[in-house]
Write an enzyme that holds these catalytic residues in place. Sequence first.
Site, PDB file in Angstrom:
ATOM      1  N   HIS A 121       0.844  -1.202   0.000  1.00  0.00           N
ATOM      2  CA  HIS A 121       0.000   0.000   0.000  1.00  0.00           C
ATOM      3  C   HIS A 121       0.872   1.242   0.000  1.00  0.00           C
ATOM      4  O   HIS A 121       1.976   1.220   0.547  1.00  0.00           O
ATOM      5  CB  HIS A 121      -0.947   0.012   1.201  1.00  0.00           C
ATOM      6  CG  HIS A 121      -0.253   0.118   2.529  1.00  0.00           C
ATOM      7  ND1 HIS A 121      -0.019   1.316   3.155  1.00  0.00           N
ATOM      8  CD2 HIS A 121       0.278  -0.825   3.342  1.00  0.00           C
ATOM      9  CE1 HIS A 121       0.607   1.103   4.291  1.00  0.00           C
ATOM     10  NE2 HIS A 121       0.808  -0.189   4.423  1.00  0.00           N
ATOM     11  N   ASP A 123      -0.530   4.472   0.787  1.00  0.00           N
ATOM     12  CA  ASP A 123      -0.991   5.536   1.674  1.00  0.00           C
ATOM     13  C   ASP A 123      -0.272   5.421   3.014  1.00  0.00           C
ATOM     14  O   ASP A 123       0.289   4.375   3.349  1.00  0.00           O
ATOM     15  CB  ASP A 123      -2.518   5.493   1.863  1.00  0.00           C
ATOM     16  CG  ASP A 123      -2.993   4.206   2.531  1.00  0.00           C
ATOM     17  OD1 ASP A 123      -2.308   3.178   2.363  1.00  0.00           O
ATOM     18  OD2 ASP A 123      -4.025   4.234   3.197  1.00  0.00           O
ATOM     19  N   ASP A 153       7.102   1.554   5.563  1.00  0.00           N
ATOM     20  CA  ASP A 153       5.688   1.139   5.597  1.00  0.00           C
ATOM     21  C   ASP A 153       4.869   2.078   4.743  1.00  0.00           C
ATOM     22  O   ASP A 153       4.386   3.070   5.235  1.00  0.00           O
ATOM     23  CB  ASP A 153       5.203   1.113   7.043  1.00  0.00           C
ATOM     24  CG  ASP A 153       3.752   0.692   7.144  1.00  0.00           C
ATOM     25  OD1 ASP A 153       3.225   0.124   6.176  1.00  0.00           O
ATOM     26  OD2 ASP A 153       3.135   0.947   8.187  1.00  0.00           O
ATOM     27  N   GLU A 178      -7.461 -10.781 -17.833  1.00  0.00           N
ATOM     28  CA  GLU A 178      -8.295  -9.910 -17.011  1.00  0.00           C
ATOM     29  C   GLU A 178      -8.355 -10.427 -15.565  1.00  0.00           C
ATOM     30  O   GLU A 178      -8.999 -11.377 -15.263  1.00  0.00           O
ATOM     31  CB  GLU A 178      -9.685  -9.781 -17.633  1.00  0.00           C
ATOM     32  CG  GLU A 178     -10.609 -10.990 -17.571  1.00  0.00           C
ATOM     33  CD  GLU A 178     -10.005 -12.288 -18.109  1.00  0.00           C
ATOM     34  OE1 GLU A 178     -10.273 -13.324 -17.499  1.00  0.00           O
ATOM     35  OE2 GLU A 178      -9.264 -12.250 -19.111  1.00  0.00           O
ATOM     36  N   ASP A 197       2.826 -10.233   1.174  1.00  0.00           N
ATOM     37  CA  ASP A 197       2.416  -8.914   1.642  1.00  0.00           C
ATOM     38  C   ASP A 197       3.503  -8.362   2.558  1.00  0.00           C
ATOM     39  O   ASP A 197       4.420  -9.065   2.950  1.00  0.00           O
ATOM     40  CB  ASP A 197       1.082  -9.054   2.393  1.00  0.00           C
ATOM     41  CG  ASP A 197       0.332  -7.733   2.512  1.00  0.00           C
ATOM     42  OD1 ASP A 197       0.875  -6.679   2.131  1.00  0.00           O
ATOM     43  OD2 ASP A 197      -0.807  -7.763   3.010  1.00  0.00           O
ATOM     44  N   HIS A 431       6.679   3.635  11.927  1.00  0.00           N
ATOM     45  CA  HIS A 431       5.549   4.318  12.576  1.00  0.00           C
ATOM     46  C   HIS A 431       6.003   5.274  13.660  1.00  0.00           C
ATOM     47  O   HIS A 431       5.218   5.628  14.540  1.00  0.00           O
ATOM     48  CB  HIS A 431       4.548   3.320  13.172  1.00  0.00           C
ATOM     49  CG  HIS A 431       3.705   2.685  12.122  1.00  0.00           C
ATOM     50  ND1 HIS A 431       2.634   1.875  12.411  1.00  0.00           N
ATOM     51  CD2 HIS A 431       3.758   2.750  10.783  1.00  0.00           C
ATOM     52  CE1 HIS A 431       2.087   1.473  11.295  1.00  0.00           C
ATOM     53  NE2 HIS A 431       2.760   1.985  10.292  1.00  0.00           N
TER      54      HIS A 431
END
Length: 469
Positions: A121, A123, A153, A178, A197, A431
Amino acid sequence: MFACWPWRLWLLLLFATDCRSMGLRSQEHQRASRIPSQFSKEERVAMKETLKGAIQIPPVSFGPEESNTTALAEFGGYIYKVFPTVLSTSFNQHEVMGEYSHLFTVQGSDPSLQPCLLLAHFDVVPAPAEGWEVPPYSGLECDGFVNGWGTLDDKNSVMAFLQDLELLSFFISLGHDEEKISALLQSRGIQLTFIVDEGSFIFDGFIPDLKNPFAMIANSENGSMNLMLSVESSFYLPPPPLQTTSWGLCFSSRLEQTPLPNMFGSWTLTVTLEQLAYELPFPANIILSNLWLFKPLVSRYLERNYITNAMVGTTTALTMFNAGVKVTSLVLSIRGVGTVYSRQLFQHQRIVADDRVQFHVLSAFDPLPISPYDDKALGYQLLRQTIQSVFPEFNTITPGNDFITDTTNLTTGIYRFSAIHLQPEVFRSIHGIHEKISVQAYENQVKFFFELIQNADTDKEPVSHQHKL
Ligand SMILES: *[C@@H]1O[C@H](CO)[C@@H](O)[C@H](O)[C@H]1NC(C)=O
Ligand SMILES: *[C@@H]1O[C@H](CO)[C@@H](O)[C@H](O)[C@H]1NC(C)=O
Ligand SMILES: *[C@@H]1O[C@H](CO)[C@@H](O)[C@H](O)[C@H]1NC(C)=O
Ligand SMILES: [Zn+2]
């Protein structure tokens, strides 16, 4: 290791590749067309600069529905600019979903084989406001580190995957098909061989006496639950504030102090410890490689410290307390190994033992089943092999546990591994202020996924070299 979001509206960059065949028809052909992950000096500089540019864009998500959409759009524009090949070739199918998420589908010549998925990700949560030595969105380089919010992160993974696709696109001729992500993939009935991940790392210097860094592929996750307890104030006369406040404090401390069952032995931690035993000096090596005998001892030892205790059981923390005129409520955050929420709910009701107290489950996330890590687990073994070839000096590779609130029905093989080499001080920067990634670690991450994508392109079953007791 990350607890990114209590909710699940991440912006995901998804990248699907047919694991078993990437448009290379025969094995001879495949061997001939393998591309070495030796990048030129210019390529390495470009890689690093591209990462810095990504750090400078602030796609902050403030909450489930609130994001800096200007920055999200800018980020989309940025990847178009810096990865022109990825986005322009017909080899990769590119779809934009939910306006800002991206899905790249790279499919091979044999569509009957199951694809796999790399997930990341871009964001970020709002950066801590103060205390930064280097501004959070500067991407400034110093002492061999790129500094900034999202360097670990998880913009690093987004950029590394695209970088690899960009580098590979020049060489590999691929078909296209697809495919789409999560719900979309599910609605299309797609099953994946495995998912990689963000999450676990190569840990360096985390365990005293451990000679070498070790790579941990996280293949299980803690569960978590937010539980609200409320009581109507009229039950407790006279009215608030004093009585209801003390009610709340009483129950919360009772809950926090009642130990929940120790789960040691039922979770992958035992496997992790057994694997690490080989690297530890006497007597830890003997103790950890004979857990059948020393399990109670080790278990009690782990319970003693609050960090290791969280690895063997469930923790309960009070996150909100509201002493109102009509209703008094408190919210508990319950997390931990094997936290199946229906059982937790039952346990908490039993501890409170008062039927005037109402329980509301605000959110709950059961632990995922343990992803396979045996000889036949393709995803796990491919990760292992790739770790062994890219980081031959890190000879212990172990499955482990991680805490991330994201789940999917798409596969039984979910592995968390970011291929980043971390020391404790860098780990603590995740973080926190001073989040940073070393240029070397980022290059290795790019190299790792470059190899992994190619290793996945095989018809052969991988060979395991696990330690046997
Ligand atoms: C949103 O992102 C843009 C850059 O894309 C930035 O200029 C702006 O300050 C950001 N807004 C907030 C509220 O962070
Ligand atoms: C969840 O898992 C990780 C890794 O095993 C552990 O370090 C953490 O403390 C666990 N527990 C909680 C409460 O998050
Ligand atoms: C998984 O699939 C089942 C049905 O196939 C569905 O009911 C459930 O909601 C799905 N779970 C998630 C997390 O998508
Ligand atoms: Zn994250």
